[in-house]
Scaffold this motif. Structure first.
Motif, PDB file in Angstrom:
ATOM      1  N   UNK A 107      -0.461   3.539   5.983  1.00  0.00           N
ATOM      2  CA  UNK A 107      -1.060   3.182   4.690  1.00  0.00           C
ATOM      3  C   UNK A 107      -1.762   1.827   4.771  1.00  0.00           C
ATOM      4  N   UNK A 108      -1.141   0.884   5.481  1.00  0.00           N
ATOM      5  CA  UNK A 108      -1.772  -0.431   5.651  1.00  0.00           C
ATOM      6  C   UNK A 108      -3.063  -0.320   6.448  1.00  0.00           C
ATOM      7  N   UNK A 109      -3.051   0.528   7.470  1.00  0.00           N
ATOM      8  CA  UNK A 109      -4.245   0.688   8.306  1.00  0.00           C
ATOM      9  C   UNK A 109      -5.375   1.393   7.558  1.00  0.00           C
ATOM     10  N   UNK A 110      -5.012   2.325   6.685  1.00  0.00           N
ATOM     11  CA  UNK A 110      -6.017   3.116   5.976  1.00  0.00           C
ATOM     12  C   UNK A 110      -6.714   2.350   4.850  1.00  0.00           C
ATOM     13  N   UNK A 111      -6.047   1.303   4.334  1.00  0.00           N
ATOM     14  CA  UNK A 111      -6.620   0.540   3.210  1.00  0.00           C
ATOM     15  C   UNK A 111      -7.037   1.493   2.088  1.00  0.00           C
ATOM     16  N   UNK A 112      -6.047   2.132   1.483  1.00  0.00           N
ATOM     17  CA  UNK A 112      -6.316   3.223   0.554  1.00  0.00           C
ATOM     18  C   UNK A 112      -6.122   2.902  -0.921  1.00  0.00           C
ATOM     19  N   UNK A 113      -5.812   1.650  -1.255  1.00  0.00           N
ATOM     20  CA  UNK A 113      -5.582   1.301  -2.661  1.00  0.00           C
ATOM     21  C   UNK A 113      -6.909   1.089  -3.387  1.00  0.00           C
ATOM     22  N   UNK A 114      -6.843   1.036  -4.710  1.00  0.00           N
ATOM     23  CA  UNK A 114      -8.047   0.835  -5.513  1.00  0.00           C
ATOM     24  C   UNK A 114      -8.739  -0.484  -5.157  1.00  0.00           C
ATOM     25  N   UNK A 115      -7.942  -1.533  -4.959  1.00  0.00           N
ATOM     26  CA  UNK A 115      -8.526  -2.839  -4.607  1.00  0.00           C
ATOM     27  C   UNK A 115      -9.244  -2.762  -3.263  1.00  0.00           C
ATOM     28  N   UNK A 116      -8.627  -2.068  -2.293  1.00  0.00           N
ATOM     29  CA  UNK A 116      -9.256  -1.901  -0.977  1.00  0.00           C
ATOM     30  C   UNK A 116     -10.567  -1.133  -1.095  1.00  0.00           C
ATOM     31  N   UNK A 117     -10.517  -0.012  -1.822  1.00  0.00           N
ATOM     32  CA  UNK A 117     -11.678   0.866  -1.914  1.00  0.00           C
ATOM     33  C   UNK A 117     -12.817   0.192  -2.684  1.00  0.00           C
ATOM     34  N   UNK A 146      -1.896  10.688   8.990  1.00  0.00           N
ATOM     35  CA  UNK A 146      -2.465   9.689   9.901  1.00  0.00           C
ATOM     36  C   UNK A 146      -1.433   9.249  10.938  1.00  0.00           C
ATOM     37  N   UNK A 147      -0.205   8.983  10.466  1.00  0.00           N
ATOM     38  CA  UNK A 147       0.861   8.539  11.370  1.00  0.00           C
ATOM     39  C   UNK A 147       1.198   9.617  12.398  1.00  0.00           C
ATOM     40  N   UNK A 148       1.193  10.869  11.957  1.00  0.00           N
ATOM     41  CA  UNK A 148       1.501  11.970  12.867  1.00  0.00           C
ATOM     42  C   UNK A 148       0.451  12.094  13.966  1.00  0.00           C
ATOM     43  N   UNK A 149      -0.812  11.826  13.617  1.00  0.00           N
ATOM     44  CA  UNK A 149      -1.888  11.923  14.604  1.00  0.00           C
ATOM     45  C   UNK A 149      -1.896  10.713  15.534  1.00  0.00           C
ATOM     46  N   UNK A 189       0.834  -1.211   0.000  1.00  0.00           N
ATOM     47  CA  UNK A 189       0.000   0.000   0.000  1.00  0.00           C
ATOM     48  C   UNK A 189       0.868   1.261   0.000  1.00  0.00           C
ATOM     49  N   UNK A 190       1.977   1.222   0.693  1.00  0.00           N
ATOM     50  CA  UNK A 190       2.863   2.383   0.746  1.00  0.00           C
ATOM     51  C   UNK A 190       3.515   2.627  -0.614  1.00  0.00           C
TER      52      UNK A 190
END
Length: 322
Positions: free
Chosen positions: A249-259, A234-237, A61-62
């Motif tokens: 990035x792994x936690x957010x699940x932000x890739x096209x396949x995830x979405x 996200x990491x900063x927060x 994801x990153x």
């Protein structure tokens, strides 16, 4: 004006591929001096092609986020030149000024009039500053809304290209009503009676992306990302450490396949081997087909049905686990 393909810039994870392609270029240079190395070059090109395919089929994801932000990735104005014709850029929100982070205006798609609106980033330092790194101010969103209302008046379908880290968070932007401008766009896009096709072309960052992403069909390029916040933010927060972007990035699940799995988008548009940044024309051809096909499906629907389906689409997005 023809789109100029950029010199290939390699990401960190592409280093093995960069070394192989450099060797190919060196052999090609020797071949021009009367030495026949065609067979060796073909072997290395086959190897590079296989390496590229395997590498991009197994991105983390990153790594996908890095590809989505690639400096050579096609931007809105690139797609406008490659997919549309007769584009006329319109400027200003008729209130404060012209925001260069959002471009838009009428154009033709397959000979038919459409309104095209999208985020625009820059490639060199001067252009990045001019485009505010693709982060719109309130006047950018108000310009986008003005163009959407024009499209509504003239019964023109709308195509938007989303590619922004997020809305600009500066003091001036807040003073001029950043949140209100985004919220108004969400409301007005929800009730437009013309078809809207949204393309997540690079980064789909937070409300800055969503402000031009309420549509009937949401398409997402294979190596783009879509998220409520950037991985670094996200990491900063969460961990007070912006360097943990890969973990976020792994936690957010932000890739096209995830979405797509989450039901937020309707279709994943494939990219050429190695990503859209390697082949602008190839990426545009694939995207052209997807946009045209979806618009044709939508244009036959009555306005009331279009609005109701759009409403139901976004009402169904939330998922609850008890």
């Amino acid at each position: 004006m023809a789109v100029q393909q950029q010199h290939t810039t390699y990401l960190d994870f592409e280093k093995p591929l960069a070394e192989l392609e450099k060797k190919i270029q060196e052999l090609l240079a020797f071949s021009t001096e009367g030495v026949d190395l065609k067979g060796e070059v073909e072997k290395l090109e086959t190897k590079a092609e296989a390496m590229r395919a395997e590498m991009f089929a197994n991105l983390t994801r990153w790594q996908t986020a890095q590809v989505a932000r690639h400096i050579n990735r096609p931007f809105t104005l690139d797609y406008l030149q490659l997919i549309f014709t007769d584009f006329i850029e319109l400027h200003g929100d008729r209130n404060f000024g012209d925001d260069h982070a959002i471009v838009g205006g009428p154009a033709r798609l397959d000979g038919e009039p459409v309104m095209v609106i999208g985020h625009q980033k820059g490639r060199d330092t001067k252009e990045k500053v001019f485009r505010n790194f693709g982060m719109p101010n309130p006047e950018g969103y108000r310009k986008a809304l003005r163009l959407m209302e024009m499209a509504e008046r003239f019964r023109m379908p709308i195509v938007t290209f989303v590619d922004t880290p997020g809305a600009y968070p500066g003091i001036g932007a807040e003073e001029r009503g950043q949140a209100e401008a985004i919220a108004r766009n969400l409301r007005e896009m929800a009730r437009l009676t013309v078809p809207i096709v949204v393309v997540i072309a690079g980064e789909g960052g937070s409300g800055g992306a969503l402000a031009i992403a309420v549509g009937d069909r949401i398409l997402m390029l294979e190596h783009s990302i879509y998220s409520v916040i950037s991985p670094e933010g996200c990491a900063a927060i969460l961990w007070s450490d912006g360097t943990k972007g890969a973990q976020a990035a792994d936690a957010l699940k932000l890739t096209a396949a995830d979405i797509k799995t989450l039901g937020v988008i309707d279709e994943i548009v494939p990219e050429p081997a190695g990503g859209a940044h390697r082949d602008h024309a190839g990426a545009a051809k694939l995207l052209h087909e997807a946009i045209s096909r979806n618009l044709k499906e939508l244009q036959g629907l009555p306005a009331e049905e279009l609005i109701e389906e759009r409403y139901q689409k976004f009402r169904k997005l939330s998922q609850f686990i008890e």
